[in-house]
Scaffold this motif. Structure first.
Motif, PDB file in Angstrom:
ATOM      1  N   LEU A 101       0.834  -1.201   0.000  1.00  0.00           N
ATOM      2  CA  LEU A 101       0.000   0.000   0.000  1.00  0.00           C
ATOM      3  C   LEU A 101       0.864   1.246   0.000  1.00  0.00           C
ATOM      4  O   LEU A 101       1.582   1.519   0.961  1.00  0.00           O
ATOM      5  CB  LEU A 101      -0.920  -0.031   1.244  1.00  0.00           C
ATOM      6  N   SER A 102       0.799   1.993  -1.090  1.00  0.00           N
ATOM      7  CA  SER A 102       1.525   3.265  -1.142  1.00  0.00           C
ATOM      8  C   SER A 102       0.487   4.352  -0.922  1.00  0.00           C
ATOM      9  O   SER A 102      -0.667   4.067  -0.650  1.00  0.00           O
ATOM     10  CB  SER A 102       2.161   3.423  -2.520  1.00  0.00           C
ATOM     11  N   GLY A 103       0.893   5.592  -1.052  1.00  0.00           N
ATOM     12  CA  GLY A 103      -0.086   6.664  -0.872  1.00  0.00           C
ATOM     13  C   GLY A 103      -0.805   7.024  -2.155  1.00  0.00           C
ATOM     14  O   GLY A 103      -1.565   7.979  -2.189  1.00  0.00           O
ATOM     15  N   GLY A 104      -0.572   6.268  -3.215  1.00  0.00           N
ATOM     16  CA  GLY A 104      -1.125   6.637  -4.522  1.00  0.00           C
ATOM     17  C   GLY A 104      -2.573   6.239  -4.728  1.00  0.00           C
ATOM     18  O   GLY A 104      -3.245   5.792  -3.803  1.00  0.00           O
ATOM     19  N   ILE A 105      -3.011   6.400  -5.951  1.00  0.00           N
ATOM     20  CA  ILE A 105      -4.409   6.103  -6.281  1.00  0.00           C
ATOM     21  C   ILE A 105      -4.628   4.603  -6.450  1.00  0.00           C
ATOM     22  O   ILE A 105      -5.677   4.065  -6.071  1.00  0.00           O
ATOM     23  CB  ILE A 105      -4.803   6.818  -7.607  1.00  0.00           C
TER      24      ILE A 105
ATOM     25  N   GLU B 104       4.947  13.317  -1.186  1.00  0.00           N
ATOM     26  CA  GLU B 104       5.835  12.438  -1.955  1.00  0.00           C
ATOM     27  C   GLU B 104       5.699  10.982  -1.505  1.00  0.00           C
ATOM     28  O   GLU B 104       5.591  10.703  -0.328  1.00  0.00           O
ATOM     29  CB  GLU B 104       7.298  12.841  -1.690  1.00  0.00           C
ATOM     30  N   ASP B 105       5.745  10.053  -2.458  1.00  0.00           N
ATOM     31  CA  ASP B 105       5.926   8.680  -1.994  1.00  0.00           C
ATOM     32  C   ASP B 105       7.350   8.259  -2.324  1.00  0.00           C
ATOM     33  O   ASP B 105       8.029   8.888  -3.119  1.00  0.00           O
ATOM     34  CB  ASP B 105       4.813   7.735  -2.480  1.00  0.00           C
ATOM     35  N   CYS B 106       7.826   7.241  -1.654  1.00  0.00           N
ATOM     36  CA  CYS B 106       9.272   7.036  -1.620  1.00  0.00           C
ATOM     37  C   CYS B 106       9.869   6.739  -2.995  1.00  0.00           C
ATOM     38  O   CYS B 106      11.038   6.995  -3.226  1.00  0.00           O
ATOM     39  CB  CYS B 106       9.638   5.959  -0.609  1.00  0.00           C
TER      40      CYS B 106
END
Ligand code: ATP
Ligand code: MG
Length: 394
Positions: free
Chosen positions: A191-195, A349-351
């Protein structure tokens, strides 16, 4: 004559094409998942009859409508209605319906209607078509200037006749169907912070997978806000996925090491492989049977068929990519529906965006990447990350 009616949530599970023990297993999971939602928000009575669950709310801070909306997020359910339960008696039914159709009309006038009767109790003396006809007559005489329209009515009065009770309702909140979460096992969502990844989690939970999630965090290159955003996303998808654990990997040290030691046009792909190695370890320790990602073919450099092949090589588990054949617009549509979109587009930002090369390789060759990766002490990286693992209850 006033007829006593009890407000009841009527839940329609999806058709399970299964039989015997399997069917019982699926039904039990669905029941447990429904109850785990209810246990947190109300006191209730729960009953079950072939193809229906009935819930009477005794005490809650939420309205029936709010509770019905929450239940619509439970996979395995196709619809939830707020029904009125009366004792099973034909005259009782017509008396009640006469008042009920007027009350509904006062709130929201309609000019056409139909009656849909389901007679599950075959001992009930009148056949369903005859009940519908008589009930239609009752509604017509209760309200002036309305008509029956069997094909495109503005309102449908549903009548379900069961052994002891009759249920009457006119609205159904549509739920998402799917398989009860947990019936397909458990998987780890990256799970990233994206859509994309929250949508990927939603889609696999819909096929019955219980989820845990992992997020790779690279402070200070990714802010505390980025981490909070992922926690928020995990909370938003929890009602669908029953996700209750978010593993946070502090990824800065490995990422800097990759950045220092590996060719820059291979950074992205090597980083993705290292994330996979760590995801393997978390999946193993938590009895997950697969890893889920939000990748979609050709969306970015790391999502070409060559890159995905190289990433897959690092995975010890089946990697599930439910978005693989979807366009961004289709993914966004689901993200909006499940309410993750507005959170996903917050600008933290995501990593992966910080350590990317200007021209990443889009067609990496596995043997070359394995060669480049040899400068890394993978065992040590995994150990470091697992030692610093942070687990958040969702
Ligand atoms: P998303 O919208 O889900 O962030 P993306 O289009 O940005 O995806 P990538 O950054 O290439 O694509 O990531 C692909 C997938 O890898 C993500 O969908 C997610 O499953 C996983 N992933 C990427 N970054 C992270 C991270 N920081 N933590 C956990 N998983 C990640
Ligand atoms: Mg991303």
């Amino acid at each position: 004559m006033e007829v006593l009616a009890t407000k009841t949530l009527l839940i329609k599970p999806g058709e399970l094409m299964l039989k015997g023990d399997n069917r019982n297993f699926f039904e039990k999971k669905l029941r447990d998942n429904i109850k785990s939602v209810l246990n947190r928000i109300c006191l209730y009575d729960f009953t079950q009859e072939s193809g229906r669950y009935y819930i009477i709310i005794n005490e809650s801070a939420y309205t029936e409508y709010e509770i019905a909306s929450m239940l619509c997020k439970v996979f395995g359910i196709v619809g939830v209605s707020i029904a009125y339960r009366i004792d099973s008696d034909e005259q009782n039914l017509y008396n009640y319906l006469s008042d009920f159709c007027k009350q509904v009309y006062e709130k929201k006038p309609y000019s056409t209607f139909k009656i849909a009767t389901k007679r599950a109790d075959k001992d009930f003396p009148t056949q369903s078509t005859d009940v519908s006809k008589k009930a239609g007559g009752i509604v017509l005489s209760a309200i002036s200037d309305i008509k029956v329209d069997l094909f495109n009515p503005q309102i449908t009065f549903n009548i379900e006749i069961r052994k002891k009770h009759i249920y009457i309702y006119h609205e159904e909140l549509r739920a998402n169907g799917g398989m009860p979460v947990g019936t397909s096992g458990k998987a780890l969502l990256m799970l990233s912070g994206g859509i994309d990844s929250p949508v990927a989690g939603y889609m696999m939970a819909k096929r019955g997978l219980l989820l845990e999630a992992v997020y790779f965090h690279s402070e200070p290159y990714t802010s505390e806000k980025a981490k909070e955003k992922v926690i928020d996303l995990a909370k938003i998808i929890k009602p669908y996925t029953l996700l209750n654990k978010l593993h946070i990997i502090h990824f800065t040290k490995p990422q800097l090491e990759i950045y220092e030691k590996c060719p820059h046009d291979e950074l992205t792909i090597i980083m993705r492989r290292v994330m996979m190695y760590i995801a393997n370890e978390i999946a193993r320790r938590n009895n997950c049977q697969g890893i889920i990602t939000g990748e979609s073919l050709a969306q970015v450099a790391s999502q070409t068929i060559e890159s995905l092949t190289v990433t897959d090589d690092a995975a010890d588990f089946l990697v599930l990519r439910p978005l693989i054949g979807m366009d961004k617009t289709e993914i966004v549509e689901i993200a909006r529906k499940i309410d993750t979109f507005e959170t996903s587009i917050l600008p933290y930002e995501d990593c992966c965006t910080i350590f990317v090369a200007k021209h990443p390789k889009t067609k990496p060759i596995l043997s070359r990447i394995i060669q480049s990766e040899k400068v890394l002490d993978i065992e040590n990286i995994i150990e470091h990350c697992m030692k610093n693992l942070e687990v958040i209850s969702i």
